[in-house]
Write an enzyme that holds these catalytic residues in place. Structure first.
Site, PDB file in Angstrom:
ATOM      1  N   SER A 117       0.822  -1.200   0.000  1.00 49.09           N
ATOM      2  CA  SER A 117       0.000   0.000   0.000  1.00 49.09           C
ATOM      3  C   SER A 117       0.863   1.259   0.000  1.00 49.09           C
ATOM      4  CB  SER A 117      -0.885  -0.006   1.251  1.00 49.09           C
ATOM      5  OG  SER A 117      -1.450   1.269   1.460  1.00 49.09           O
ATOM      6  N   TYR A 146      -2.270   5.671  -4.248  1.00 50.89           N
ATOM      7  CA  TYR A 146      -3.256   6.734  -4.074  1.00 50.89           C
ATOM      8  C   TYR A 146      -2.673   7.972  -4.727  1.00 50.89           C
ATOM      9  CZ  TYR A 146      -5.891   4.178  -0.442  1.00 50.89           C
ATOM     10  OH  TYR A 146      -6.657   3.277   0.232  1.00 50.89           O
ATOM     11  N   THR A 172      -5.909   2.830  -6.941  1.00 51.40           N
ATOM     12  CA  THR A 172      -7.180   2.719  -6.224  1.00 51.40           C
ATOM     13  C   THR A 172      -8.067   3.890  -6.618  1.00 51.40           C
ATOM     14  OG1 THR A 172      -6.104   1.542  -4.439  1.00 51.40           O
ATOM     15  CG2 THR A 172      -8.236   2.539  -3.926  1.00 51.40           C
ATOM     16  N   LYS A 245      -8.340  -0.414  -9.180  1.00 49.56           N
ATOM     17  CA  LYS A 245      -8.979  -1.124  -8.061  1.00 49.56           C
ATOM     18  C   LYS A 245     -10.158  -0.312  -7.545  1.00 49.56           C
ATOM     19  CE  LYS A 245      -7.942  -2.804  -3.378  1.00 49.56           C
ATOM     20  NZ  LYS A 245      -8.433  -1.804  -2.418  1.00 49.56           N
ATOM     21  N   HIS A 269     -13.489  -1.710  -1.548  1.00 51.30           N
ATOM     22  CA  HIS A 269     -12.585  -1.336  -0.461  1.00 51.30           C
ATOM     23  C   HIS A 269     -12.996  -2.013   0.858  1.00 51.30           C
ATOM     24  CE1 HIS A 269      -9.390   1.950  -0.328  1.00 51.30           C
ATOM     25  NE2 HIS A 269      -9.333   1.459   0.900  1.00 51.30           N
TER      26      HIS A 269
HETATM   27  C1  LIG Z   1      -7.266  -2.112   7.475  1.00 52.03           C
HETATM   28  C2  LIG Z   1      -7.426  -1.981   5.999  1.00 52.03           C
HETATM   29  C3  LIG Z   1      -6.579  -1.119   5.295  1.00 52.03           C
HETATM   30  C4  LIG Z   1      -6.713  -0.986   3.918  1.00 52.03           C
HETATM   31  N1  LIG Z   1      -5.845  -0.177   3.250  1.00 52.03           N
HETATM   32  C5  LIG Z   1      -5.948  -0.061   1.904  1.00 52.03           C
HETATM   33  C6  LIG Z   1      -5.021   0.727   1.178  1.00 52.03           C
HETATM   34  O1  LIG Z   1      -4.109   1.314   1.738  1.00 52.03           O
HETATM   35  N2  LIG Z   1      -5.196   0.815  -0.160  1.00 52.03           N
HETATM   36  C7  LIG Z   1      -6.196   0.161  -0.828  1.00 52.03           C
HETATM   37  O2  LIG Z   1      -6.301   0.268  -2.044  1.00 52.03           O
HETATM   38  N3  LIG Z   1      -7.061  -0.630  -0.163  1.00 52.03           N
HETATM   39  C8  LIG Z   1      -6.961  -0.765   1.177  1.00 52.03           C
HETATM   40  N4  LIG Z   1      -7.841  -1.572   1.851  1.00 52.03           N
HETATM   41  C9  LIG Z   1      -8.840  -2.355   1.097  1.00 52.03           C
HETATM   42  C10 LIG Z   1      -8.290  -3.735   0.723  1.00 52.03           C
HETATM   43  O3  LIG Z   1      -7.294  -3.634  -0.246  1.00 52.03           O
HETATM   44  C11 LIG Z   1      -9.389  -4.666   0.175  1.00 52.03           C
HETATM   45  O4  LIG Z   1     -10.063  -4.005  -0.869  1.00 52.03           O
HETATM   46  C12 LIG Z   1     -10.397  -5.114   1.220  1.00 52.03           C
HETATM   47  O5  LIG Z   1      -9.814  -5.234   2.492  1.00 52.03           O
HETATM   48  C13 LIG Z   1     -10.972  -6.464   0.802  1.00 52.03           C
HETATM   49  O6  LIG Z   1     -11.973  -6.850   1.676  1.00 52.03           O
HETATM   50  P1  LIG Z   1     -11.770  -7.939   2.872  1.00 52.03           P
HETATM   51  O7  LIG Z   1     -11.043  -7.228   3.952  1.00 52.03           O
HETATM   52  O8  LIG Z   1     -13.165  -8.285   3.210  1.00 52.03           O
HETATM   53  O9  LIG Z   1     -10.991  -9.122   2.311  1.00 52.03           O
HETATM   54  C14 LIG Z   1      -7.719  -1.717   3.230  1.00 52.03           C
HETATM   55  C15 LIG Z   1      -8.547  -2.576   3.939  1.00 52.03           C
HETATM   56  C16 LIG Z   1      -8.419  -2.723   5.309  1.00 52.03           C
HETATM   57  C17 LIG Z   1      -9.311  -3.682   6.035  1.00 52.03           C
END
Ligand SMILES: Cc1cc2nc3c(=O)[nH]c(=O)nc-3n(C[C@H](O)[C@H](O)[C@H](O)COP(=O)(O)O)c2cc1C
Length: 376
Positions: A117, A146, A172, A245, A269
């Protein structure tokens, strides 16, 4: 911030993702647990991501030779041992002192794809080193971007990712502004002292930071004006393939094709952005159909959100995803056992998928076709 100092847990006692979550919930400080588990607002979409899987049932074949199960997939030229990939997640040092280093090693050793990330607590250079040292081949790691209001900063992130051998740029697109996660607002969430958004430290040097480097990149600095027109600028910065994404509509997927992207991730997300947004699994067929309407191509449709069982993976593949990403389950594993815990979660899901494929009469991923699922 102190994590509970109970004796190390034998991760082989974890049998399901739920087991890992249950233990992690007892170990994480409230600030971190709330940050990881939350969805936006009423969390309708976070829950819908899970319940969407219950609306599909597997119509399995019988009397197929399943003595060998082969779950290998090719994703944008990467040969991967399984279609279960690691989603980009911010601030992994909240889960475990080794943070992204541990999850990158777990993914590398498991021969799966790791996406780091923009908001990692470990620099993209360090993640690259850890992943490559643990894996047999390089390149199976992508960088999630981002877009920052400061275009120079965005450009430098892209250039650093390319210079460090990242295989693709995952932009994203569902975060023009940050969704409101109520627990984080109530907790006044910020990184604990000594923890940094490491990609924004001056030359990655913590000692020079002085101030919380998160201040260099707050949510208020996301670029809300960034639009389809600006993708050409991003494309011009790098030769890395671009994947978007956060796409949930067929027409947007076609715009991504036209913009020269190599793929999309059907994702909301993890329900952390627009509450009330369509569940990922419900959005997937429309995106797949739109892309297919253009005829055969290498354009790749991936998905994430709510995957907790091997059977979920099978359903997503049947509905047209080439591969899937898991998010929170990796954080639960990381919390419980660092690298071994994250690797254990990947192993659990992989073993469950292998069993599901055998029981469904699907010896390889090509046989997981659309007719394998019916509405239940
Ligand atoms: C704690 C946390 C931090 C996340 N940080 C990012 C991020 O920095 N960039 C991003 O594109 N998605 C981020 N996401 C989204 C994840 O990439 C992903 O889309 C999502 O967690 C998938 O769902 P799941 O947790 O049910 O498997 C984050 C999700 C969580 C739970």
């Amino acid at each position: 911030m102190q994590h509970t100092t109970e004796s190390a847990i034998d991760v082989s006692t974890l049998l399901t993702v739920r087991d890992a979550e249950r233990v992690a919930r007892t170990m994480l400080p409230k600030l971190a647990l709330d940050y990881y588990r939350s969805g936006a607002d009423a969390e309708i979409t976070r829950r819908a991501n899970r319940s969407a899987f219950r609306k599909w049932a597997i119509a399995y074949h019988v009397l197929v030779d399943v003595s060998r199960i082969d779950a290998r997939v090719r994703v944008l030229g990467n040969e991967l041992a399984s279609p279960i990939l690691v989603a980009p997640m911010a601030y992994q040092c909240l889960a475990h002192p080794e943070g992204e280093r541990a999850t990158a090693r777990a993914a590398g050793k498991s021969e799966t794809l790791y996406v780091t990330s923009t908001m990692a607590t470990t620099s993209l250079e360090d993640v690259a080193r850890e992943y490559d040292a643990a894996s047999s081949g390089a390149g199976q790691r992508w960088f999630q971007l981002y877009v920052h209001r400061d275009r120079g900063l965005t450009r430098s992130l892209v250039e650093r990712a390319e210079a460090n051998g990242y295989g693709a740029l995952m932009l994203t697109v569902d975060t023009p502004v940050l969704g409101r996660r109520l627990r984080d607002v109530r907790n006044a969430f910020k990184l604990p002292t000594g923890m940094f958004a490491a990609n924004f430290l001056p030359a990655g040097d913590i000692s020079k930071a002085g101030v919380d480097a998160q201040a260099a990149y707050t949510s208020g600095r996301h670029e809300p004006a960034f639009s389809w027109r600006d993708l050409a600028w991003l494309r011009s910065l790098t030769r890395m393939p671009l994947v978007l994404k956060g796409v949930v509509r067929g027409d947007d997927a076609l715009r991504a094709v036209d913009a020269g992207a190599s793929g999309v991730i059907v994702s909301n997300h993890g329900g952390r952005q627009l509450d009330g947004a369509v569940a990922n699994l419900d959005a997937l067929p429309g995106v797949v159909e739109a892309v297919a309407s253009r005829g055969p191509s290498d354009f790749t449709v991936l998905m994430d959100g709510g995957i907790r069982w091997g059977t979920d993976v099978l359903k997503a593949l049947a509905l047209g995803a080439k591969a899937i990403f898991v998010g929170r389950p990796i954080l639960w594993g990381l919390t419980v056992g660092g690298e071994a815990g994250a690797a254990r979660v990947l192993e659990i899901l992989r073993n469950e998928l292998a069993t599901a494929m055998a029981l469904a009469g699907c010896p390889d991923v090509a046989t997981i076709t659309r007719d394998m699922v019916v509405r239940s």
